[in-house]
Motif scaffolding. Sequence first.
Motif, mmCIF file in Angstrom:
data_model
loop_
_atom_site.group_PDB
_atom_site.id
_atom_site.type_symbol
_atom_site.label_atom_id
_atom_site.label_comp_id
_atom_site.label_asym_id
_atom_site.label_seq_id
_atom_site.Cartn_x
_atom_site.Cartn_y
_atom_site.Cartn_z
ATOM 1 N N UNK A 1 1.109 -1.187 -0.226
ATOM 2 C CA UNK A 1 -0.323 0.045 0.162
ATOM 3 C C UNK A 1 0.763 0.757 0.315
ATOM 4 N N UNK A 2 2.185 1.134 0.846
ATOM 5 C CA UNK A 2 2.886 2.363 0.618
ATOM 6 C C UNK A 2 3.281 2.337 -0.929
ATOM 7 N N UNK A 3 3.657 1.163 -1.881
ATOM 8 C CA UNK A 3 4.438 1.915 -2.725
ATOM 9 C C UNK A 3 3.150 2.142 -3.580
ATOM 10 N N UNK A 4 1.645 1.906 -3.325
ATOM 11 C CA UNK A 4 0.769 2.489 -4.255
ATOM 12 C C UNK A 4 0.598 3.870 -3.951
ATOM 13 N N UNK A 5 0.939 3.952 -2.755
ATOM 14 C CA UNK A 5 1.006 5.579 -2.528
ATOM 15 C C UNK A 5 2.106 6.492 -2.520
ATOM 16 N N UNK A 6 3.257 6.006 -2.828
ATOM 17 C CA UNK A 6 4.548 6.482 -3.568
ATOM 18 C C UNK A 6 3.888 7.132 -4.736
ATOM 19 N N UNK A 7 2.939 6.229 -5.441
ATOM 20 C CA UNK A 7 3.085 5.450 -6.408
ATOM 21 C C UNK A 7 2.398 7.479 -7.558
ATOM 22 N N UNK A 8 1.186 7.259 -6.391
ATOM 23 C CA UNK A 8 0.042 8.643 -6.338
ATOM 24 C C UNK A 8 0.670 9.769 -6.124
ATOM 25 N N UNK A 9 1.723 9.614 -5.218
ATOM 26 C CA UNK A 9 2.653 10.848 -4.395
ATOM 27 C C UNK A 9 3.202 11.438 -5.760
ATOM 28 N N UNK A 10 4.222 11.184 -6.097
ATOM 29 C CA UNK A 10 5.207 11.393 -6.657
ATOM 30 C C UNK A 10 5.003 10.699 -8.164
ATOM 31 N N UNK A 11 6.633 11.412 -8.886
ATOM 32 C CA UNK A 11 6.793 11.473 -10.475
ATOM 33 C C UNK A 11 7.255 9.447 -10.708
ATOM 34 N N UNK A 12 6.639 9.159 -11.284
ATOM 35 C CA UNK A 12 7.383 8.022 -11.809
ATOM 36 C C UNK A 12 8.673 7.901 -11.623
ATOM 37 N N UNK A 13 9.515 8.340 -11.939
ATOM 38 C CA UNK A 13 11.007 7.676 -11.990
ATOM 39 C C UNK A 13 11.290 7.820 -10.004
ATOM 40 N N UNK A 14 10.747 9.166 -9.390
ATOM 41 C CA UNK A 14 11.574 9.528 -7.967
ATOM 42 C C UNK A 14 10.595 8.472 -6.871
ATOM 43 N N UNK B 1 -0.928 3.543 -8.779
ATOM 44 C CA UNK B 1 -1.161 5.067 -7.564
ATOM 45 C C UNK B 1 -2.118 5.900 -8.877
ATOM 46 N N UNK B 2 -2.055 5.073 -9.630
ATOM 47 C CA UNK B 2 -1.871 7.161 -10.327
ATOM 48 C C UNK B 2 -3.653 6.510 -10.740
ATOM 49 N N UNK B 3 -4.284 5.672 -10.325
ATOM 50 C CA UNK B 3 -5.261 6.056 -10.562
ATOM 51 C C UNK B 3 -6.252 5.065 -9.201
ATOM 52 N N UNK B 4 -5.014 5.666 -7.824
ATOM 53 C CA UNK B 4 -5.596 5.105 -6.556
ATOM 54 C C UNK B 4 -7.086 5.151 -5.691
ATOM 55 N N UNK B 5 -7.645 6.880 -6.042
ATOM 56 C CA UNK B 5 -8.627 6.777 -5.765
ATOM 57 C C UNK B 5 -9.799 6.177 -6.770
ATOM 58 N N UNK B 6 -9.293 5.648 -7.211
ATOM 59 C CA UNK B 6 -10.673 4.440 -8.363
ATOM 60 C C UNK B 6 -10.327 3.081 -8.420
ATOM 61 N N UNK B 7 -9.159 1.968 -7.301
ATOM 62 C CA UNK B 7 -9.443 1.285 -6.997
ATOM 63 C C UNK B 7 -10.201 0.771 -5.878
ATOM 64 N N UNK B 8 -11.080 -0.476 -6.068
ATOM 65 C CA UNK B 8 -11.811 -0.896 -4.674
ATOM 66 C C UNK B 8 -10.852 -1.905 -3.847
ATOM 67 N N UNK B 9 -9.400 -2.467 -4.770
ATOM 68 C CA UNK B 9 -9.320 -3.551 -3.909
ATOM 69 C C UNK B 9 -7.173 -3.470 -4.462
ATOM 70 N N UNK B 10 -6.535 -3.965 -3.365
ATOM 71 C CA UNK B 10 -5.644 -4.550 -4.196
ATOM 72 C C UNK B 10 -5.328 -5.057 -5.049
ATOM 73 N N UNK B 11 -5.978 -6.294 -5.433
ATOM 74 C CA UNK B 11 -5.837 -7.102 -6.464
ATOM 75 C C UNK B 11 -5.846 -5.577 -7.804
ATOM 76 N N UNK B 12 -6.814 -4.735 -7.808
ATOM 77 C CA UNK B 12 -7.125 -3.979 -8.601
ATOM 78 C C UNK B 12 -5.627 -3.309 -9.515
ATOM 79 N N UNK B 13 -4.575 -3.710 -9.177
ATOM 80 C CA UNK B 13 -2.969 -3.113 -9.331
ATOM 81 C C UNK B 13 -2.509 -4.347 -10.442
ATOM 82 N N UNK B 14 -3.085 -5.188 -9.863
ATOM 83 C CA UNK B 14 -2.665 -6.434 -10.631
ATOM 84 C C UNK B 14 -3.647 -7.209 -12.267
#
Length: 331
Positions: free
Chosen positions: A174-187, A288-301
Amino acid sequence: MDFETTPLLAETGGIEVSEKELKCNYNKSLETSSSSTMSPSAQLTTAPQIKELPQHDQPADENASAKMSNPNITASSPKKPMSAAERSATKKSLFILAGIFVTSLAAMFYVYMIFPELNESEKQHMKIPRDIQDAKMLAKVLDRYKDMYYFEVMFGVVVAYIFLQTFAIPGSLFLSILLGFLYRFPIALFLICFCSSLGATLCYSLSNLVGRRLIRHFWPKKISEWSKHVDKHRDSLFNYMLFLRMTPILPNWFINLASPVIGVPLFTFAFGTFCGVAPPSVLAIQAGKTLQKMTSSSDAFSWTSMGILSLCACLSLVPGLLKNKLKKKVE
């Protein structure tokens, strides 16, 4: 001798024998002769039955001989208990581990104290996310302060990430998804790889320092099996570490704890972790770029992303396989 001729012989010999006595003597002689000529099998059936020895009268070392003849019996025997010296060393290790854990909690509390002042509604969401809803609410709070307190927010997330990795606590996804939401891809990618590598290295060091005896005691069979795997892939451990980090064959916490015990070098472990977590982190950052649209962590894969990840994992083993083939040809 016939029964009818017996009275004549008795009379000629001057012996008075009654007919009743003669019949009794004749029957006894028949019984005696029949018992002497009886077959051995019949004698066994008519002979008194010999009582079997009770179970507890059997030799005491019967179980020991059975165990020696059947190796499966010894395999299921209980674990050998720790000696007094091992128990004392284990207690000391646990005290050291508890001290490090308390110190880390104090560092987490310090990070929270230097964070900008929050209102009451925001404070309740300042916690390590346990599900996707917690991650959404935390992302909203941090996004408000990210521009004004850029490094404070980054430092707080990094410390929390390293804390989870160091003590093998679930929640780093969840912190990995959060970092993807907060910062640009390379960072975001660099931060995830850095935190995963540093946290796993600290977990490796803790396991090497205080957890070696416990791991050998609770997972002796697994440790023995994976020690053989490490010896087999000694020349390509880096590629093997990449493969393990990209696939869910073994949980990351087990890899972190077991690696120092089975003989994986620290540099190979740290660098393999840094590079190996990159492909799965790409998927987390995209989620993370679509975090607010996600309903569960499985949506990431998705199935497509999992297929690409599996292909990358297989490709990571190719250099090691080629090296082994070349080595066999040279030999």
